[in-house]
Design a protein around this motif. Structure first.
Motif, short mmCIF file in Angstrom:
data_model
loop_
_atom_site.label_atom_id
_atom_site.label_comp_id
_atom_site.label_asym_id
_atom_site.label_seq_id
_atom_site.Cartn_x
_atom_site.Cartn_y
_atom_site.Cartn_z
N GLN A 56 -3.44 7.22 3.15
CA GLN A 56 -4.93 5.56 3.12
C GLN A 56 -4.79 5.00 4.84
O GLN A 56 -3.78 5.56 5.24
N ASN A 57 -5.89 4.66 5.38
CA ASN A 57 -5.65 4.21 6.60
C ASN A 57 -6.01 2.67 6.65
O ASN A 57 -6.80 2.51 6.05
N VAL A 58 -5.10 1.28 6.72
CA VAL A 58 -5.16 0.49 6.73
C VAL A 58 -4.73 -0.77 7.56
O VAL A 58 -4.15 -0.56 8.72
N TYR A 59 -6.49 -1.56 7.50
CA TYR A 59 -6.13 -2.48 8.23
C TYR A 59 -5.31 -3.29 8.48
O TYR A 59 -6.07 -4.35 6.44
N VAL A 60 -4.59 -3.85 8.77
CA VAL A 60 -4.32 -5.80 8.40
C VAL A 60 -4.15 -6.82 9.86
O VAL A 60 -3.68 -7.20 9.84
N PRO A 61 -5.31 -7.91 9.81
CA PRO A 61 -5.39 -8.51 10.65
C PRO A 61 -4.87 -9.82 10.66
O PRO A 61 -4.93 -10.58 11.65
N SER A 62 -3.98 -9.33 9.40
CA SER A 62 -3.02 -10.73 9.28
C SER A 62 -1.96 -10.41 10.51
O SER A 62 -1.37 -11.79 10.05
N TRP A 83 1.05 -1.24 -0.01
CA TRP A 83 -0.11 -0.35 0.03
C TRP A 83 0.64 0.57 -0.19
O TRP A 83 1.00 1.72 1.13
N PRO A 84 1.80 2.14 -1.12
CA PRO A 84 2.44 2.80 -1.13
C PRO A 84 1.78 4.17 -0.69
O PRO A 84 2.55 5.15 -0.21
N ARG A 85 0.77 3.97 -0.51
CA ARG A 85 -0.17 5.23 -0.16
C ARG A 85 -0.68 5.02 0.83
O ARG A 85 -1.91 5.91 1.66
N ALA A 112 4.31 10.16 5.94
CA ALA A 112 2.73 10.50 6.43
C ALA A 112 2.01 11.25 7.75
O ALA A 112 1.47 12.73 7.95
N PHE A 113 2.84 10.50 8.55
CA PHE A 113 2.73 11.43 9.56
C PHE A 113 3.06 12.96 10.20
O PHE A 113 2.76 13.08 10.77
#
Length: 303
Positions: free
Chosen positions: A236-242, A132-134, A206-207
């Protein structure tokens, strides 16, 4: 550049910064602490197995008195204690911790001290960041001590969802407003409006592009606000459940539950007021403020 902590929610951008980043590939973890207990040692122990990379740990301590567990943590080779000397709240403490890092650290985790990392989980987050580069923020699946999955990747609040969730959330947990807001569905890697502040991996670029957390939020909604501002800035805010962690939760807030409930309601009002300005919104915000005050009185009765 605006001072850290002032609102940037109204600024819209076409996308993330495209010029070459000045940050290196180093990895740091900023832990915001407030009179931490033995959970801190467990956090640091499990962190060692969460990644194969070298990690710099900064303990941004909001405690106003010496804490023995911090002294023991400082004996670890990769740990530095930043004694702030006052309680800046979660977002303010996190900002101070990140500010201690030089530009060689391009990846920063901000987390609570009462977390347990699953083996390899931080490496999984870093791997997702390459897909997810963005992506500006990445959040793992968060389990509660009993194994239940906490809904840590949600939609941004709106007046409709917010009022429905506030009114019916406790007496009718399965109401459609709460279900829509909490986004409780089969875990899948996806974008979200915001991610739980208890554990996030940030792309430093980003931060810093949104000047981190808004320190006006002493406690609560600082993660919601940051997720919104990152999105508005094109990240983007990315959820990574793995990737998964276990959050014990409630240790710091249990020291002053009434104050924490008051802070929650104040932050909720600030979030809405920041995003709904002008004369037309004043009656609505006045009603919201009254409703939150009544809700606070009911929830703190007898405590």
């Amino acid at each position: 550049m605006r001072p850290c902590g002032s609102p940037s929610w109204g600024k819209r951008h076409n996308g993330p910064v495209t010029e070459p980043t000045r940050y290196g590939d180093g990895l740091a973890v900023v832990v915001v602490t407030y009179f931490p207990g033995d959970d801190l040692a467990r956090f640091l122990d499990t962190l060692e197995k969460a990644t194969t990379r070298d990690v710099r740990v900064v303990l941004a301590d909001n405690s106003v008195e010496p804490v023995e567990t911090l002294d023991r943590a400082a004996e670890r080779e990769n740990v530095r204690v930043l004694r702030i000397g006052e309680n800046l709240g979660y977002g303010g403490g996190a900002n101070r911790g990140v500010a201690e890092l030089d530009d060689s650290y391009g990846w920063v985790v901000v987390a609570n001290s009462d977390l347990e990392w699953e083996p390899g989980s931080l490496d999984v987050l870093l791997e997702a960041a390459q897909r997810w580069p963005r992506g500006g923020a990445f959040g793992p699946l968060i389990r509660e001590p009993d194994g239940a999955v906490y809904p840590s990747a949600r939609l941004l609040p709106s007046f409709g969802r917010g009022i429905g969730h506030a009114v019916f959330g406790k007496i009718w947990p399965a109401n459609p407003w709460t279900r829509a807001y909490r986004q409780e569905r089969a875990p899948e890697e996806r974008t979200a409006g915001w991610l739980s502040g208890s554990c996030q991996l940030f792309r430093r670029e980003a931060f810093d592009s949104v000047d981190g957390f808004d320190s006006r939020y002493f406690m609560y909604f600082e993660d919601v606000d940051l997720g919104d501002r990152l999105g508005r800035a094109g990240w983007q805010n990315v959820y990574v459940p793995s990737a998964s962690v276990t959050h014990i939760g409630g240790k710091a807030t249990s020291r002053a539950p009434k104050k924490m409930l008051a802070a929650h309601h104040q932050s909720a009002y600030r979030y809405l007021a920041d995003r709904h300005r002008g004369p037309a919104w004043r009656p609505v915000l006045a009603a919201v403020k009254l409703g939150l005050a009544v809700r606070l009185k009911i929830e703190t009765r007898g405590r």
